[in-house]
Design a protein around this motif. Structure first.
Motif, mmCIF file in Angstrom:
data_model
loop_
_atom_site.group_PDB
_atom_site.id
_atom_site.type_symbol
_atom_site.label_atom_id
_atom_site.label_comp_id
_atom_site.label_asym_id
_atom_site.label_seq_id
_atom_site.Cartn_x
_atom_site.Cartn_y
_atom_site.Cartn_z
ATOM 1 N N GLY A 239 -16.659 75.991 -42.813
ATOM 2 C CA GLY A 239 -15.539 75.748 -44.178
ATOM 3 C C GLY A 239 -15.465 74.537 -44.463
ATOM 4 N N GLU A 240 -15.036 73.776 -43.412
ATOM 5 C CA GLU A 240 -14.322 72.467 -43.813
ATOM 6 C C GLU A 240 -16.327 72.026 -44.536
ATOM 7 O OE1 GLU A 240 -13.057 69.775 -41.099
ATOM 8 O OE2 GLU A 240 -11.646 71.012 -40.008
ATOM 9 N N ARG A 241 -17.799 71.948 -43.943
ATOM 10 C CA ARG A 241 -18.541 71.245 -45.227
ATOM 11 C C ARG A 241 -18.308 71.679 -46.728
ATOM 12 N NH1 ARG A 241 -22.586 67.780 -43.367
ATOM 13 N NH2 ARG A 241 -22.561 67.645 -41.210
ATOM 14 N N ALA A 242 -18.140 73.070 -46.672
ATOM 15 C CA ALA A 242 -17.247 73.323 -48.089
ATOM 16 C C ALA A 242 -16.007 72.483 -47.945
ATOM 17 C CB ALA A 242 -17.572 74.856 -48.295
ATOM 18 N N GLY A 243 -15.653 71.889 -47.678
ATOM 19 C CA GLY A 243 -14.262 71.373 -48.138
ATOM 20 C C GLY A 243 -12.988 72.018 -47.753
ATOM 21 N N ALA B 204 -7.503 84.883 -47.646
ATOM 22 C CA ALA B 204 -6.668 85.021 -47.625
ATOM 23 C C ALA B 204 -6.513 83.752 -48.017
ATOM 24 C CB ALA B 204 -5.387 85.591 -47.139
ATOM 25 N N HIS B 205 -6.888 83.022 -46.550
ATOM 26 C CA HIS B 205 -6.839 81.374 -46.481
ATOM 27 C C HIS B 205 -7.585 81.320 -48.098
ATOM 28 C CE1 HIS B 205 -5.778 77.262 -45.662
ATOM 29 N NE2 HIS B 205 -7.521 77.378 -45.109
ATOM 30 N N GLY B 206 -8.665 81.232 -48.222
ATOM 31 C CA GLY B 206 -9.379 81.151 -49.209
ATOM 32 C C GLY B 206 -8.735 81.142 -50.179
ATOM 33 N N TRP B 207 -8.119 82.470 -50.818
ATOM 34 C CA TRP B 207 -7.730 83.196 -51.806
ATOM 35 C C TRP B 207 -6.477 80.905 -52.381
ATOM 36 C CZ3 TRP B 207 -2.838 85.945 -53.171
ATOM 37 C CH2 TRP B 207 -2.876 85.693 -54.297
ATOM 38 N N LEU B 208 -5.442 82.098 -51.100
ATOM 39 C CA LEU B 208 -4.332 81.045 -51.755
ATOM 40 C C LEU B 208 -4.768 79.620 -51.614
ATOM 41 C CD1 LEU B 208 -1.738 81.834 -48.598
ATOM 42 C CD2 LEU B 208 -1.755 81.545 -51.160
ATOM 43 N N VAL B 209 -5.604 78.579 -51.126
ATOM 44 C CA VAL B 209 -6.094 77.772 -51.281
ATOM 45 C C VAL B 209 -6.668 77.400 -52.703
ATOM 46 C CG1 VAL B 209 -7.183 75.618 -50.104
ATOM 47 C CG2 VAL B 209 -5.911 76.847 -49.065
ATOM 48 N N THR C 203 -20.615 71.125 -52.185
ATOM 49 C CA THR C 203 -19.494 71.216 -52.869
ATOM 50 C C THR C 203 -18.467 70.916 -51.636
ATOM 51 O OG1 THR C 203 -20.856 73.090 -53.562
ATOM 52 C CG2 THR C 203 -17.567 73.531 -52.680
ATOM 53 N N GLY C 204 -18.484 70.464 -50.946
ATOM 54 C CA GLY C 204 -17.704 69.837 -49.812
ATOM 55 C C GLY C 204 -17.708 68.102 -49.669
ATOM 56 N N GLU C 205 -18.576 67.508 -50.394
ATOM 57 C CA GLU C 205 -18.875 66.318 -51.074
ATOM 58 C C GLU C 205 -18.336 66.425 -52.741
ATOM 59 O OE1 GLU C 205 -19.809 63.897 -48.620
ATOM 60 O OE2 GLU C 205 -20.796 65.199 -47.646
ATOM 61 N N ARG C 206 -18.268 66.919 -53.952
ATOM 62 C CA ARG C 206 -18.474 66.496 -54.841
ATOM 63 C C ARG C 206 -18.117 67.666 -55.589
ATOM 64 N NH1 ARG C 206 -19.590 61.422 -56.227
ATOM 65 N NH2 ARG C 206 -19.203 59.423 -54.383
ATOM 66 N N PRO C 207 -17.214 69.116 -55.208
ATOM 67 C CA PRO C 207 -17.259 69.411 -56.075
ATOM 68 C C PRO C 207 -17.828 69.902 -57.820
ATOM 69 C CG PRO C 207 -15.294 70.042 -55.363
ATOM 70 C CD PRO C 207 -15.678 68.049 -54.745
ATOM 71 N N GLY C 208 -16.883 69.075 -58.419
ATOM 72 C CA GLY C 208 -17.341 68.794 -59.461
ATOM 73 C C GLY C 208 -19.224 68.127 -59.931
ATOM 74 N N VAL C 209 -20.228 67.877 -59.266
ATOM 75 C CA VAL C 209 -21.328 68.331 -59.060
ATOM 76 C C VAL C 209 -21.774 69.226 -59.597
ATOM 77 C CG1 VAL C 209 -23.652 66.808 -58.106
ATOM 78 C CG2 VAL C 209 -21.089 66.078 -58.792
ATOM 79 N N VAL C 210 -21.234 69.949 -58.181
ATOM 80 C CA VAL C 210 -21.417 71.497 -58.132
ATOM 81 C C VAL C 210 -21.577 71.876 -59.296
ATOM 82 C CG1 VAL C 210 -21.580 73.572 -56.356
ATOM 83 C CG2 VAL C 210 -21.319 71.132 -55.485
ATOM 84 N N LEU D 196 -16.302 79.464 -55.742
ATOM 85 C CA LEU D 196 -17.076 80.679 -55.066
ATOM 86 C C LEU D 196 -17.131 80.417 -53.982
ATOM 87 C CD1 LEU D 196 -18.065 83.107 -57.950
ATOM 88 C CD2 LEU D 196 -15.768 83.435 -56.990
ATOM 89 N N VAL D 197 -17.696 79.569 -53.552
ATOM 90 C CA VAL D 197 -18.533 79.215 -52.396
ATOM 91 C C VAL D 197 -18.071 78.807 -51.245
ATOM 92 C CG1 VAL D 197 -20.043 77.170 -51.195
ATOM 93 C CG2 VAL D 197 -20.797 77.954 -53.785
ATOM 94 N N GLN D 198 -16.901 78.265 -51.608
ATOM 95 C CA GLN D 198 -15.456 77.620 -51.215
ATOM 96 C C GLN D 198 -14.917 79.033 -50.610
ATOM 97 O OE1 GLN D 198 -13.058 74.891 -53.292
ATOM 98 N NE2 GLN D 198 -14.001 73.076 -51.508
ATOM 99 N N ILE D 199 -14.645 80.293 -51.407
ATOM 100 C CA ILE D 199 -13.731 81.155 -50.534
ATOM 101 C C ILE D 199 -14.728 81.611 -49.184
ATOM 102 C CG2 ILE D 199 -12.853 83.268 -50.677
ATOM 103 C CD1 ILE D 199 -11.798 81.761 -54.529
ATOM 104 N N ALA D 200 -15.984 82.050 -49.814
ATOM 105 C CA ALA D 200 -17.365 82.367 -49.260
ATOM 106 C C ALA D 200 -16.998 81.856 -47.536
ATOM 107 C CB ALA D 200 -18.218 82.340 -49.982
ATOM 108 N N ALA D 201 -17.063 80.551 -47.911
ATOM 109 C CA ALA D 201 -17.746 79.829 -47.199
ATOM 110 C C ALA D 201 -16.666 80.208 -45.250
ATOM 111 C CB ALA D 201 -17.866 78.327 -46.776
ATOM 112 N N VAL D 202 -14.867 80.302 -46.648
ATOM 113 C CA VAL D 202 -14.095 80.170 -45.379
ATOM 114 C C VAL D 202 -13.911 81.502 -44.640
ATOM 115 C CG1 VAL D 202 -11.125 80.411 -45.699
ATOM 116 C CG2 VAL D 202 -12.582 77.822 -46.271
#
Lengths: 304, 376
Positions: free
Chosen positions: A29-33, A77-82, A170-177, A186-192
C-alpha cells in the motif's frame, strides 16, 4: 531439548509471521502512496473472521481465507475514503481501526468460549531435520512457509513486473502514471485492498496459528508495529522480513524469560517488543526517509 | 531535501494530504449563508446531512443484525446520557479527560503533527498523579496536594509526548507511529506498577493503587456530583482557544503547520515550535489524566482510561481542531461512551459496541472530506 535462545528464535519466527503478513501488505500500500494505520483493524477483523469460520466449519484453512476477505473489506473502505473521498489518511485508518474494535468485540462475544482446531504444525521433510536451523525455520504451520514465499513474490512483483512498476510509479508521481494512460486511483485502491487482505491473514495467523483463541482487541497494537516495521525497513521487502522477526523474537523473549524464571515483572517484559520497535524506528529513521516514496512523504509529513 | 519537493507534490490530487482545515475564513454563520446562497449550496448541505443519517443508520443496521431493536438502542443511549438528570454529571466528568486529550491532538495538529498518543499521555498523567497523591497522603492540605499532583501529571504527560516530538524533529521518526507505540509502553508501565510496587496491600489482591485520601480528592461543586475538574477543563479549553487564536505562539504554529518551508524561511524556529506543541499537548493530556483520577476514579485501576485517549483523537478530528468545537465533540462522545453500560445491561452487548457508533459518526466527515473543501 531446546535452550532458551533457540526457543526464542523458533517462537520468534512463528510470532514474527503475525507481523510479516501485515507488514508486507502495508509495504504494498505504501509503495502505492497510501498509509494504512487501519492495518491494526484489518488484522483484528481477519483474526475474528478466521476464528469464527474456523470454529464453525472446523477448517482453519477456510478461516484463513475468511481472514483475507475480512481484511480486504476494511482495506477497501480505507482506499475508497482516502482516494475517492480525499479523506485524511491517518484519520481514516484510525477511525476504521476503532470501528473494527467495536464490531469485532460485539460479534466476537460468542466465540470467546469456543475452541478451534488450529493450523497444523508441519515439519518440512529433510530441511526440518537439519540440526539447529530445522526447528527454527522448518517446523511451523504452513502459513509461516507461505510467508517465506510471499516475501520473494512481493520482491519479484515490485521490481521485476510491469504491474510492480506501475505500483511504484503511483507512489512516487501519480500524475505521471495518469499521463501514461493508467488509473493511479484504481492502482491505489487495489494496492490498499490487497495489502489489507494480507493484514487479515496476519490476524488469522494470530488467532488460529499462534494463540489459538479469540479475545477482544487481541491484536494488541501489532498492526501499528507492522506499520513501524515498514518505515524502519525503508519499504524493502527483505528488510521487512528481518524487522518482523526482530519483533517476533522480542515478543517471544518475554515469555521465554518468564518461563525460565527470570525475576522481571511480566508487564515490563510485555513492553519489550514495543520498545524494540521504537528503538529500531529511531535508529533507522534517518536512513529510511530518503527512500520514502515521494507521494507518501507528503502524506506522512504534513496532515491535519 | 525532500521538504522542498512537498509543495509540488501537493497539487497531485490522488490520496494525498488534504488542505489545512484549521484555517477558516469568516464566522460559521457567514460561511453557511454564503454556502447556501445558491441551489448547489443547498444540495451540499443535503448531502452532508444525508451522510450523517446514513452513518447513524449503519449503526442501527449493525445492532439490528445482532438481534437488538435499533430504536431501543438509540433510546437507551439517550436515556443514559441527557434524558436522565442523574447521568448528566457523569457525562460532564467523563468529558474532562476526553476534551483535554483531544486538545492534546489539536495543538500539535496546528503545527502539522499527528499526536495519537493521547491514551498514553492520559495514563502517564494518571500514574504521576497517583504517585504524588499517595505519597503526600494526609500530610498536605487539599489545594496544595491537587496542585502538586497536577504539576507532576502535566510534566510527565509533556515529557511523554515531547519525546515523540523530539524524535520527529531530530531523526525524523514519524510521530503518529511513535506516539501510538508509546501508548502500549505507558499501559505496561502502569500495569507493572499496579501489579507490583503500588499494589494496595489492603485491596484484596486486586491490582489497584491505594485510594486517594479525602484530601487529594477534587471537591464537588455546589453540592452536585460534578467535580472541580470540569471547571478546570473548561477554563483550560478557553485558554487554549485564546492562545491559539491570539498569541504569537499560536500564530507561529499555524504558519509551521500551513507551510513549513515558508515558516523556516521567515526565520521561525520550526523544530522548537513543533516540540513545544507536543509538550503543550502532552501536558494537557497529562492534566486530563490527573483530573479524571482525582475527580472521578479516585484510585489507579488497570484499563481505567477506557480508551478515552483514542476517543479523544476522534473528537479532535470531528471538531476540526478548533478548541471550542473539540470540546463539544468531546461532550457528545462522552455522552455516547456513558451509554455503554446501559447497552451491556439491556442488550447484552460488549461494552465496545459504542466504539462502532463513535467511529461511524467520524466516518461522516471523512466521507465528506472532498465536499467540504468545495463548499467552504
Amino acid at each position: 531439548m531446546m535452550n532458551g535462545f533457540e526457543e526464542a528464535l523458533t517462537s520468534g519466527v512463528e510470532g514474527g509471521t503475525i507481523i510479516l503478513f501485515p507488514a508486507l501488505g502495508e509495504l504494498i500500500g505504501e509503495r502505492a502512496g497510501i498509509v494504512n494505520l487501519g492495518t491494526e483493524g484489518c488484522m483484528l477483523s481477519g483474526a475474528l473472521a478466521a476464528y469464527a469460520v474456523g470454529a464453525t466449519t472446523g477448517s482453519a484453512w477456510l478461516g484463513v481465507i475468511a481472514g483475507f476477505f475480512a481484511g480486504s473489506v476494511v482495506g477497501f473502505a480505507h482506499g475508497w475514503l482516502v482516494v475517492k473521498q480525499r479523506a485524511d489518511q491517518l484519520a481514516s485508518g484510525l477511525v476504521l481501526w476503532f470501528l473494527a474494535i467495536g464490531v469485532t468485540s460485539v460479534i466476537g462475544t460468542v466465540y470467546v468460549s469456543q475452541s478451534v482446531t488450529p493450523l497444523p504444525i508441519l515439519k518440512v521433510p529433510v530441511l526440518g531435520s537439519v540440526p539447529w536451523l530445522g526447528p527454527i525455520l522448518f517446523q511451523h504451520d504452513p502459513l509461516v512457509y507461505a510467508s517465506y514465499f510471499l516475501v520473494a513474490i512481493v520482491w519479484w512483483a515490485l521490481y521485476r513486473t510491469r504491474a510492480g512498476l506501475v505500483l511504484r510509479a503511483t507512489g512516487e508521481r501519480p500524475g505521471v502514471v495518469s499521463v501514461a494512460g493508467r488509473r493511479p486511483d484504481l492502482v491505489q485502491i487495489a494496492a490498499v485492498t490487497l495489502g489489507a487482505g494480507l493484514a487479515g491473514i496476519g490476524g488469522a495467523q494470530l488467532s488460529v496459528g499462534y494463540v489459538d483463541s479469540w479475545f477482544d482487541d487481541m491484536t494488541n497494537g501489532y498492526g501499528f508495529v507492522a506499520v513501524a516495521v515498514v518505515l524502519f525497513a525503508a519499504w524493502r521487502p527483505i528488510v521487512v522480513l528481518f524487522g518482523a522477526y526482530l519483533f517476533g523474537i522480542a515478543l517471544a523473549s518475554a515469555s521465554v524469560l518468564e518461563a525460565h524464571g527470570v525475576q522481571i515483572n511480566q508487564y515490563l517484559l510485555d513492553s519489550l517488543p514495543y520498545l524494540v520497535t521504537l528503538i529500531a524506528l529511531v535508529a533507522f529513521a534517518r536512513s529510511g526517509r530518503s527512500r520514502a516514496p515521494e507521494g507518501l512523504a507528503l502524506a506522512l509529513s504534513n496532515t491535519s | 531535501m525532500t521538504l522542498t519537493q512537498e509543495p509540488a507534490a501537493a497539487k497531485i490530487e490522488v490520496g494525498g494530504a488534504p488542505g489545512d482545515p484549521t484555517i477558516s475564513n469568516g464566522n460559521p454563520f457567514d460561511r453557511l449563508t454564503r454556502a447556501l446562497g445558491d441551489a448547489a449550496g443547498w444540495k451540499r448541505l443535503g448531502v452532508a446531512v444525508g451522510v450523517y443519517i446514513v452513518c447513524l443508520g449503519l449503526f442501527g443496521a449493525f445492532v439490528a443484525s445482532q438481534k437488538a431493536n435499533p430504536f431501543g438502542v438509540y433510546q437507551s443511549l439517550l436515556d443514559s446520557s441527557i434524558f436522565s438528570t442523574g447521568s448528566v454529571p457523569a457525562v460532564l466528568v467523563r468529558a474532562v479527560p476526553i476534551a483535554l486529550a483531544a486538545l492534546a491532538v489539536s495543538i500539535p495538529a496546528r503545527a502539522g503533527l499527528v499526536n495519537v498518543g493521547g491514551e498514553g499521555q492520559l495514563i502517564i498523567g494518571a500514574v504521576a498523579a497517583t504517585g504524588v497523591g499517595v505519597a503526600l497522603g494526609q500530610h498536605v492540605p487539599g489545594p496544595l496536594g491537587w496542585v502538586a499532583m497536577a504539576l507532576a501529571a502535566i510534566a510527565c504527560g509533556a515529557v511523554w509526548a515531547g519525546v515523540a516530538g523530539l524524535l520527529r524533529v531530530t531523526v525524523g521518526a514519524n510521530e503518529a507511529v511513535t506516539t501510538l507505540l508509546m501508548n502500549f509502553v505507558a499501559n505496561d508501565i502502569m500495569l507493572y506498577l499496579l501489579y507490583q510496587p503500588w499494589k494496595d496491600p489492603t485491596g484484596g489482591g486486586q491490582p489497584e493503587s491505594r485510594p486517594l485520601t479525602s484530601n487529594e480528592v477534587l471537591p464537588k461543586i455546589f453540592g452536585s456530583s460534578v467535580n472541580l475538574g470540569v471547571i478546570v477543563a473548561l477554563v483550560v479549553a478557553i485558554g487554549v482557544y485564546v492562545v491559539l487564536k491570539r498569541s504569537g505562539w499560536g500564530f507561529a504554529l499555524r504558519v509551521v503547520g500551513g507551510n513549513q518551508e515558508a515558516a523556516r524561511r521567515a526565520g521561525l524556529p520550526v523544530k522548537t515550535l513543533k516540540v513545544s506543541a507536543m509538550l503543550a499537548g502532552g501536558g494537557l493530556a497529562g492534566l486530563g489524566g490527573m483530573l479524571y483520577l482525582a475527580g472521578t476514579q479516585l484510585q489507579l485501576l488497570p484499563g481505567g482510561t477506557l480508551d478515552y485517549g483514542y476517543i479523544a483523537f476522534l473528537a479532535a478530528f470531528l471538531g476540526r481542531h478548533d478548541p471550542l468545537k473539540v470540546v463539544l465533540a468531546a461532550l457528545l462522545f462522552s455522552a455516547i461512551a456513558v451509554g455503554a453500560p446501559g447497552l451491556q445491561l439491556n442488550y447484552g452487548f460488549d461494552g465496545n459496541v459504542v466504539d462502532v457508533l463513535l467511529a461511524l459518526i467520524v466516518c461522516a466527515p471523512l466521507v465528506l472530506s472532498g465536499y467540504r473543501r468545495k463548499a467552504f
